[in-house]
Write a protein that holds these residues in place. Structure first.
Motif, PDB file in Angstrom:
ATOM      1  N   GLY A  88     -22.211  20.773  22.905  1.00 27.16           N
ATOM      2  CA  GLY A  88     -23.514  21.413  22.990  1.00 27.16           C
ATOM      3  C   GLY A  88     -23.575  22.785  22.364  1.00 27.16           C
ATOM      4  O   GLY A  88     -22.671  23.216  21.679  1.00 27.16           O
ATOM      5  N   VAL A  89     -24.681  23.496  22.626  1.00 25.75           N
ATOM      6  CA  VAL A  89     -24.925  24.796  22.006  1.00 25.75           C
ATOM      7  C   VAL A  89     -25.365  25.789  23.054  1.00 25.75           C
ATOM      8  O   VAL A  89     -25.987  25.420  24.039  1.00 25.75           O
ATOM      9  N   VAL A  93     -30.152  29.777  15.651  1.00 20.59           N
ATOM     10  CA  VAL A  93     -29.590  28.480  15.304  1.00 20.59           C
ATOM     11  C   VAL A  93     -29.441  27.636  16.564  1.00 20.59           C
ATOM     12  O   VAL A  93     -28.919  28.099  17.577  1.00 20.59           O
ATOM     13  N   GLY A  94     -29.935  26.399  16.506  1.00 20.22           N
ATOM     14  CA  GLY A  94     -29.648  25.430  17.564  1.00 20.22           C
ATOM     15  C   GLY A  94     -30.506  25.491  18.803  1.00 20.22           C
ATOM     16  O   GLY A  94     -30.171  24.874  19.816  1.00 20.22           O
ATOM     17  N   ASN A 147     -23.655  22.837  16.956  1.00 21.56           N
ATOM     18  CA  ASN A 147     -23.299  22.798  18.364  1.00 21.56           C
ATOM     19  C   ASN A 147     -22.108  23.728  18.617  1.00 21.56           C
ATOM     20  O   ASN A 147     -21.426  24.145  17.690  1.00 21.56           O
ATOM     21  N   SER A 148     -21.881  24.008  19.857  1.00 18.59           N
ATOM     22  CA  SER A 148     -20.750  24.851  20.267  1.00 18.59           C
ATOM     23  C   SER A 148     -20.803  26.238  19.670  1.00 18.59           C
ATOM     24  O   SER A 148     -19.782  26.878  19.438  1.00 18.59           O
ATOM     25  N   GLY A 186     -23.174  23.682  26.117  1.00 16.47           N
ATOM     26  CA  GLY A 186     -23.741  25.020  26.164  1.00 16.47           C
ATOM     27  C   GLY A 186     -24.438  25.361  27.469  1.00 16.47           C
ATOM     28  O   GLY A 186     -24.718  24.497  28.306  1.00 16.47           O
ATOM     29  N   GLN A 187     -24.731  26.643  27.627  1.00 20.39           N
ATOM     30  CA  GLN A 187     -25.505  27.097  28.772  1.00 20.39           C
ATOM     31  C   GLN A 187     -26.939  26.567  28.659  1.00 20.39           C
ATOM     32  O   GLN A 187     -27.587  26.707  27.624  1.00 20.39           O
ATOM     33  N   CYS A 188     -27.415  25.959  29.727  1.00 18.11           N
ATOM     34  CA  CYS A 188     -28.733  25.339  29.703  1.00 18.11           C
ATOM     35  C   CYS A 188     -29.830  26.339  30.033  1.00 18.11           C
ATOM     36  O   CYS A 188     -29.619  27.314  30.758  1.00 18.11           O
TER      37      CYS A 188
END
Length: 339
Positions: free
Chosen positions: A13-14, A58-59, A95-96, A295-297
């Protein structure tokens, strides 16, 4: 958007990373031409910026926070260690970002690609098994970067690390010389039909008796000097001959102790791959779980996923702090790479 995860095995994720404005990473998109792909492949480069250009995000999406960058900013003077990153199926080259931006802050560059057939909105169980194509994407991206007359001069070619998570973990192990046995994987899934990875494959056009030859191909790239694999896929199927032949140092990171994804468990309680390789180190980050890498949501991310009847990738096991886990992953990756 659907499905963001597709399986717990194959995703990443991102997230946003807290930077002072002047410390934002530089971000540059590239186009690469892997020989085994019919079409060009997109790549992105994250690097220390020498100047401010204009701020981009980004993302960003309804579930995960985006990451601020200086778009196309001139790279800072010097040479930098390089991470070549492989995403999981359902992920993409951006991502990431929480990890990429943190590694840039520590003085590194990160090169990532979109793996066709296993990107966001384009993730197929069948396509995820062509490890040769995925490894080829990264080698082609490395070719493009190193031959770039501007950006290539800033790469410290003696410090190139292949870094991957989940399916991407298997991909970077393949870049480091590890090979996987199609027949062993068939038998593994027949014996473990409820395993997360095998269940994912069962939802697609995958015939276990006719897995692609690319699954067992040699994807090694001798420019890779180190491999870091986080919860890597397919570890039960590594061929003994390739295990004995791998000379590149490998660092393994497993997420979770009590809760751990079976196929990515490289400890003595799993595939034992961490102990079988001649030059490997191993650590566990717990409490956490496979999806904690994501990632943090956003505050409404979990509700959005529920409404879409999508995988609950914002929901960690009780007692898990995703931000703390990210901090520990960053520290572990940086230490392994000597940053």
């Amino acid at each position: 958007m659907k499905s963001i995860l597709l399986s717990l095995l194959f995703s990443c994720g991102v997230a946003a990373h807290a930077f002072a404005a002047e410390d934002l990473p530089g971000y540059e998109q590239m186009t690469v031409f892997p020989p085994d792909r019919a079409l060009p492949v997109a790549a992105s480069l994250w690097y220390p910026a020498g100047v401010r250009s204009y701020r981009g995000v980004v993302g960003d999406n309804p579930v995960f926070h985006g990451t601020s960058v200086w778009m196309g900013a001139r790279i800072a003077e010097g040479q930098y260690p390089l991470f070549v990153f492989s995403h999981g199926s359902g992920g993409n080259m951006d991502n990431s970002a929480w990890l990429f931006s943190a590694l840039v802050e520590k003085g590194a560059m990160v090169l990532a690609v979109n793996h066709p057939g296993s990107t966001s909105g384009d993730s197929s169980p069948r396509a995820s098994l062509y490890l040769d194509r995925r490894a080829g994407d990264l080698s082609a991206a490395l070719d493009a970067l190193l031959s770039d007359p501007v950006l290539g001069l800033h790469v410290d070619r003696s410090r190139i690390t292949a870094l991957g998570f989940s399916l991407g973990g298997a991909t970077v192990l393949n870049l480091g010389g590890l090979r996987f046995d199609r027949e062993v994987y068939r038998d593994y899934c027949l014996a473990n039909p409820k395993a997360t990875d095998c269940g994912f494959l069962a939802k697609g056009n995958v015939d276990l008796d006719h897995l692609p030859e690319g699954f067992s191909a040699d994807g090694s790239d001798d420019r890779i000097g180190h491999v870091i694999a986080i919860d890597p896929a397919f570890t039960y199927t590594a061929t003994e001959a390739s295990v004995e032949a791998v000379t590149v140092p490998v660092s393994f990171i497993n997420l979770g102790d009590r809760d751990r994804l079976k196929t990515g468990d490289v400890s003595e309680n799993g595939s034992n791959l961490a102990n079988r390789l001649a030059d490997a180190d191993y650590q566990v980050i717990a409490p956490s779980y496979h999806i904690t890498f994501l990632g943090q949501c956003k505050p409404d991310g979990a509700a959005f996923l529920a409404e879409e009847q999508d995988d609950p990738v914002c929901t960690d096991p009780d007692g898990v702090d995703r931000a703390d886990t990210h901090h520990r992953i960053i520290k572990a990756v940086a230490a392994s790479a000597g940053l």
